[in-house]
Design an enzyme around this catalytic site. Sequence first.
Site, PDB file in Angstrom:
ATOM      1  N   GLU A 142       0.861  -1.180   0.000  1.00 19.75           N
ATOM      2  CA  GLU A 142       0.000   0.000   0.000  1.00 19.75           C
ATOM      3  C   GLU A 142       0.902   1.236   0.000  1.00 19.75           C
ATOM      4  O   GLU A 142       1.621   1.500   0.968  1.00 19.75           O
ATOM      5  CB  GLU A 142      -0.915  -0.006   1.224  1.00 19.75           C
ATOM      6  CG  GLU A 142      -1.988   1.063   1.179  1.00 19.75           C
ATOM      7  CD  GLU A 142      -2.958   0.928   2.345  1.00 19.75           C
ATOM      8  OE1 GLU A 142      -4.152   0.704   2.091  1.00 19.75           O
ATOM      9  OE2 GLU A 142      -2.515   1.037   3.509  1.00 19.75           O
ATOM     10  N   SER A 144      -0.059   4.625  -0.895  1.00 22.86           N
ATOM     11  CA  SER A 144      -0.652   5.863  -0.398  1.00 22.86           C
ATOM     12  C   SER A 144      -0.541   5.906   1.122  1.00 22.86           C
ATOM     13  O   SER A 144      -0.711   4.883   1.801  1.00 22.86           O
ATOM     14  CB  SER A 144      -2.117   5.955  -0.820  1.00 22.86           C
ATOM     15  OG  SER A 144      -2.702   7.127  -0.311  1.00 22.86           O
ATOM     16  N   SER A 338       3.763  10.196   7.299  1.00 23.00           N
ATOM     17  CA  SER A 338       4.527   9.170   6.601  1.00 23.00           C
ATOM     18  C   SER A 338       3.753   7.863   6.660  1.00 23.00           C
ATOM     19  O   SER A 338       2.869   7.690   7.505  1.00 23.00           O
ATOM     20  CB  SER A 338       5.919   8.983   7.242  1.00 23.00           C
ATOM     21  OG  SER A 338       5.788   8.603   8.600  1.00 23.00           O
ATOM     22  N   LYS A 339       4.084   6.956   5.772  1.00 21.51           N
ATOM     23  CA  LYS A 339       3.339   5.697   5.696  1.00 21.51           C
ATOM     24  C   LYS A 339       3.498   4.883   6.958  1.00 21.51           C
ATOM     25  O   LYS A 339       2.536   4.298   7.457  1.00 21.51           O
ATOM     26  CB  LYS A 339       3.785   4.889   4.479  1.00 21.51           C
ATOM     27  CG  LYS A 339       2.981   3.607   4.268  1.00 21.51           C
ATOM     28  CD  LYS A 339       1.506   3.908   4.074  1.00 21.51           C
ATOM     29  CE  LYS A 339       0.663   2.652   3.914  1.00 21.51           C
ATOM     30  NZ  LYS A 339      -0.775   2.953   3.918  1.00 21.51           N
ATOM     31  N   VAL A 340       4.700   4.798   7.475  1.00 23.79           N
ATOM     32  CA  VAL A 340       4.953   4.016   8.666  1.00 23.79           C
ATOM     33  C   VAL A 340       5.207   4.946   9.841  1.00 23.79           C
ATOM     34  O   VAL A 340       6.117   5.786   9.787  1.00 23.79           O
ATOM     35  CB  VAL A 340       6.170   3.072   8.474  1.00 23.79           C
ATOM     36  CG1 VAL A 340       6.457   2.302   9.759  1.00 23.79           C
ATOM     37  CG2 VAL A 340       5.906   2.115   7.321  1.00 23.79           C
TER      38      VAL A 340
END
Length: 344
Positions: A142, A144, A338-340
Amino acid sequence: MSQLQREIAEQPSVIAGLLDAAWGDTGQVAAAIRAFNPPFVCIAARGTSDNAARYAQYLFGAALRLPVMLATPSLHTLYQQPADLSRALVIGISQSGAAQDVRQALADARGQGALTVAITNNADSPLANTAEYTLLLRAGRELSVAASKTYTAQLTVVAMLAAALADDSTMRAELALLPKLVAKTLEMSADIGDWAGAYQKVTQLVTLGRGYNYATAGEIALKVKELIYIASEGYSEADFWHGPIAAIDARHPVVLVAPSGATLESMRLMQAELAKRAADLLVISDDTQTLTEATHALPVPAAPEWLSPITGVVPGQIFAMQQALARGYPVDKPRGLSKVTVTE
């Protein structure tokens, strides 16, 4: 097309893949849970995964009569005073599996003798390596920042686990219909972009749900905050009567998640009260009368109530995305995120 739009569109295929491939793993975990026979469940999660945990709280309570508590991860990290979870089923939910406080909650629980399960999209994550058992989301990467397909995959895994634990053939049959229901929801949501721009100057929004869809209210409100940077809150319809409703006046936008089922009557009472206050009502429902009385209807197909959060969140995802596009905001990489996210 944005990455977020692609990932929203992938949700039927991701769910279909889970239903094709994950029953074996789910059955193994269900067997371990039956053997352990926990008196209660504790779920550790953050962000979007917190909303998946809220769904599990209702589903495990209704389908399995198991009391479910949400963990307090800071007790495991900042205070280093974890509760006694030695007899519990402890589930950690994290798309990335990288949240340190969620991982620590599972590590402490496993050290105490609890049965631990990770629900994650990353088989090599710290969370997966900490838990005794792992249920993978199988959602593919993923990209996005705003979660879409991993959220509905989390709900689907929770639903599959509940069906396996209940050993309920009707639940399994209803789950088999889910990919088509989500695909139909995407079709029914195609016109949201035609009118979403009317709300591009809105600076606050409330989302209401109840029961299983308390989770949906929270998740839609989170998507709005992430993508369009406005104050949005998700409430239980029941809680909303106890004070927050005073903030609603003319043209205040309110998203109502009101599918058919046990909560529809109370949601319709709330809808009537908000209409008296001249609020703008954006209604997610399969009920014709409820949709007719909306300022803007966001229809979904009829679905079993316990699965309605998986279909009901989709119009909310699309509304938030279309709002971001109307405002000229980057839908794949919202500012400051941020994604993580690794919390301790």
